[in-house]
Design a protein around this motif. Structure first.
Motif, PDB file in Angstrom:
ATOM      1  N   ASP A 121       0.836  -1.134   0.266  1.00  0.00           N
ATOM      2  CA  ASP A 121       0.110   0.023  -0.339  1.00  0.00           C
ATOM      3  C   ASP A 121       1.104   1.178   0.439  1.00  0.00           C
ATOM      4  O   ASP A 121       0.660   2.665  -0.658  1.00  0.00           O
ATOM      5  CB  ASP A 121      -0.906   0.185   0.945  1.00  0.00           C
ATOM      6  N   GLU A 124       2.359   1.965  -3.254  1.00  0.00           N
ATOM      7  CA  GLU A 124       1.661   2.367  -4.349  1.00  0.00           C
ATOM      8  C   GLU A 124       1.471   3.338  -4.010  1.00  0.00           C
ATOM      9  O   GLU A 124       0.983   4.645  -4.869  1.00  0.00           O
ATOM     10  CB  GLU A 124       0.092   1.534  -4.421  1.00  0.00           C
ATOM     11  N   LEU A 156      -1.118   7.067   2.997  1.00  0.00           N
ATOM     12  CA  LEU A 156      -1.671   6.202   3.470  1.00  0.00           C
ATOM     13  C   LEU A 156      -2.836   6.783   5.553  1.00  0.00           C
ATOM     14  O   LEU A 156      -3.507   6.604   5.555  1.00  0.00           O
ATOM     15  CB  LEU A 156      -1.421   4.995   3.721  1.00  0.00           C
TER      16      LEU A 156
END
Length: 508
Positions: A121, A124, A156
């Motif tokens: 994550d 990304e 995030l």
């Protein structure tokens, strides 16, 4: 104190009476007494270490209990609050005057970043924000950009999310959050006869929609995998449990706009949330104390063991209370109940002598008819936190209590020695029985010791203030419960206090 119309409106909105407000202000003026200690609990002195045949009996008792229809079991998980403290060192690095990791913590964080369950994550997010992956950014000495992509809302947002929603553990094709690990745990030890697993999370209002969305997304797959049906519920700390802040002179602290400042009353406020749970047995464990599946077996067995101890003791307690109701108990029967209280619940009179006649019957009834909690305790390995003690109560009796260091008079060499010589500490691993022998729910606020809160020092808008912490959930909020301490393996305690804890072998 003189209240303004605005003060009164605020109190009414929160559900706090003027008397309660004054009582809180009085606490600042009077302070809280230290608890009188009898001894630190230890093996054979307040801490039960079941032998293998006893363990088998307790595990069987729990299996029988959950196989019997009509028993409602809930797993209660305190999960409110952001994980900002978990990333304190990473925030410090972002604000540091240097751009290359300097401290051991910073070096470890970046060197091990591939091992983080959230790595994919994060990679990304970095591509989206900077058109470069994590390793490319690190290769360009853009460590701070990686950290920002993890912490900030554009990435995030881990710096503002609660721990329960962060990715902790990596599996073959997916990663799991603590919320998911608790759902899995619930299926393994809190499953009822009809296949229902009830899990309750206490959350912050701003995070609740995120929790609800994640449950909706993941629960069906876990239901299918474990052959269960989840009943997941949420609650928030009640505004009526907030506490007023005070100035150094104990007058109410007022914000820049002149209004009173109220703060959440600490985890002790959750006794109200627990009181709203309609259940026979409740498991309590913190949100961050979870392990991946390969290590769950020991956790599950020990949870079942604690629950087996609980229902075994509850069954005997109910039998004695029913016997007392029947009347005409013989002296031998009363002595047996007296010894049960002493041996099983370590509840003793200060002189060790039993009252006599009707006084003994009244004493037994009062001491037996209480909520019960069985608390796992691990051997002390220098972790911070409270510990198990035998302490004096307001009525002169002695009973097991979980105490924080702030409740102990460290200026008294004898008490300080007791604290330092403690062999065990509290990992927050409880199983609770919330009904009386007539099947009615106990009103849990009746069993709180209000003299066990504490005062901490904080600041607001650059001004120093005094904050009032309510008696802690497993400290003073459960002071008048019947309590049993059971030794559990250290392997059952794997909290995540900092992000680097996720790199420990137990979380890989």
């Amino acid at each position: 104190m003189k209240l303004t119309a605005e003060d009164k409106a605020l109190l009414q909105k929160k559900g706090i009476s003027e008397e309660k407000l004054q009582a809180q202000l009085d606490c600042f003026a009077k302070g809280f007494p230290y608890l009188a200690l009898s001894a630190a609990a230890a093996a054979g002195r307040g801490i039960l270490i079941p032998r293998s045949e006893e363990q088998e009996a307790y595990l069987n008792a729990w299996a029988e209990y959950t196989a019997t229809p009509g028993h409602h079991v809930v797993k209660f998980v305190p999960a409110s609050g952001a994980a900002s403290r978990m990333f304190k060192d990473v925030f410090a690095f972002v604000d540091a005057p240097y751009s290359i990791p300097q401290t051991d913590f910073e070096k470890k964080f970046f060197e091990s970043i591939d091992d983080a369950a959230f790595f994919a994550d994060l990679d990304e997010a970095c591509h989206k924000l900077y058109n470069m992956g994590v390793h490319q950014l690190i290769g360009a000495d853009r460590y701070k950009d990686v950290a920002k992509a993890m912490l900030e809302p554009e990435g995030l947002n881990y710096g503002a999310l609660p721990k329960g929603l962060l990715k902790f553990h990596r599996y073959d094709k997916t990663s799991r959050t603590p919320l998911e690990e608790h759902l899995v745990e619930g299926a393994l030890y809190a499953r009822e006869n009809n296949g229902q697993v009830s899990v309750h999370f206490t959350v912050s209002p701003e995070h609740r929609p995120l929790f609800e969305a994640l449950v909706k997304q993941v629960a069906p797959a876990y239901e299918e995998a474990y052959g269960v049906k989840y009943e997941v519920s949420f609650s928030e700390q009640k505004p009526s449990t907030d506490t007023v802040a005070a100035n150094a002179d104990n007058t109410p602290f007022r914000k820049a706009d002149g209004s009173l400042l109220f703060r959440p009353g600490g985890h002790g406020a959750l006794i109200e949330n627990l009181n709203d749970i309609d259940a026979d047995v409740v498991f309590i464990k913190n949100i961050d104390n979870v392990v991946p599946d390969r290590l769950k077996e020991e956790t599950v067995i020990n949870k079942q063991l604690l629950a087996g101890v609980l229902v075994t003791l509850q069954q005997q307690t109910f039998a004695y209370l029913n016997k007392l109701d029947e009347g005409n108990c013989s002296a031998a029967e009363l002595l047996e109940m007296w010894q049960f209280l002493q041996k099983k619940f370590c509840c003793k009179t200060s002189d060790g002598k039993a009252p006599e006649g009707e006084e003994l019957v009244a004493y037994l009834r009062k001491k037996l008819n209480r909520p019960i909690r069985v608390c796992g305790m691990v051997r002390n390995v220098g972790e911070p936190g409270g510990g198990p003690f035998l302490a004096y109560n307001a009525d002169g009796t002695i009973s097991p209590q979980i105490l924080e260091s702030s409740q102990i008079d460290m200026s008294d060499p004898e008490k300080k020695a007791m604290f330092e010589q403690g062999t065990h500490f509290n990992p927050v691993d409880l199983v609770c029985a919330l009904r009386d022998y007539h099947g009615h729910r106990f009103h849990l606020p009746d069993f709180v010791d209000p003299a066990t809160g504490f005062i901490s020092h904080k600041s607001k808008d650059g001004k120093e203030l005094k904050a009032l912490e309510l008696p802690g959930l497993w400290n003073g909020a459960m002071s008048d419960w019947n309590t049993v301490f059971v030794q559990v393996p250290l392997a059952t305690f794997n909290p995540v206090k900092t992000v680097n804890d996720l790199y420990r072998e137990q979380h890989q």
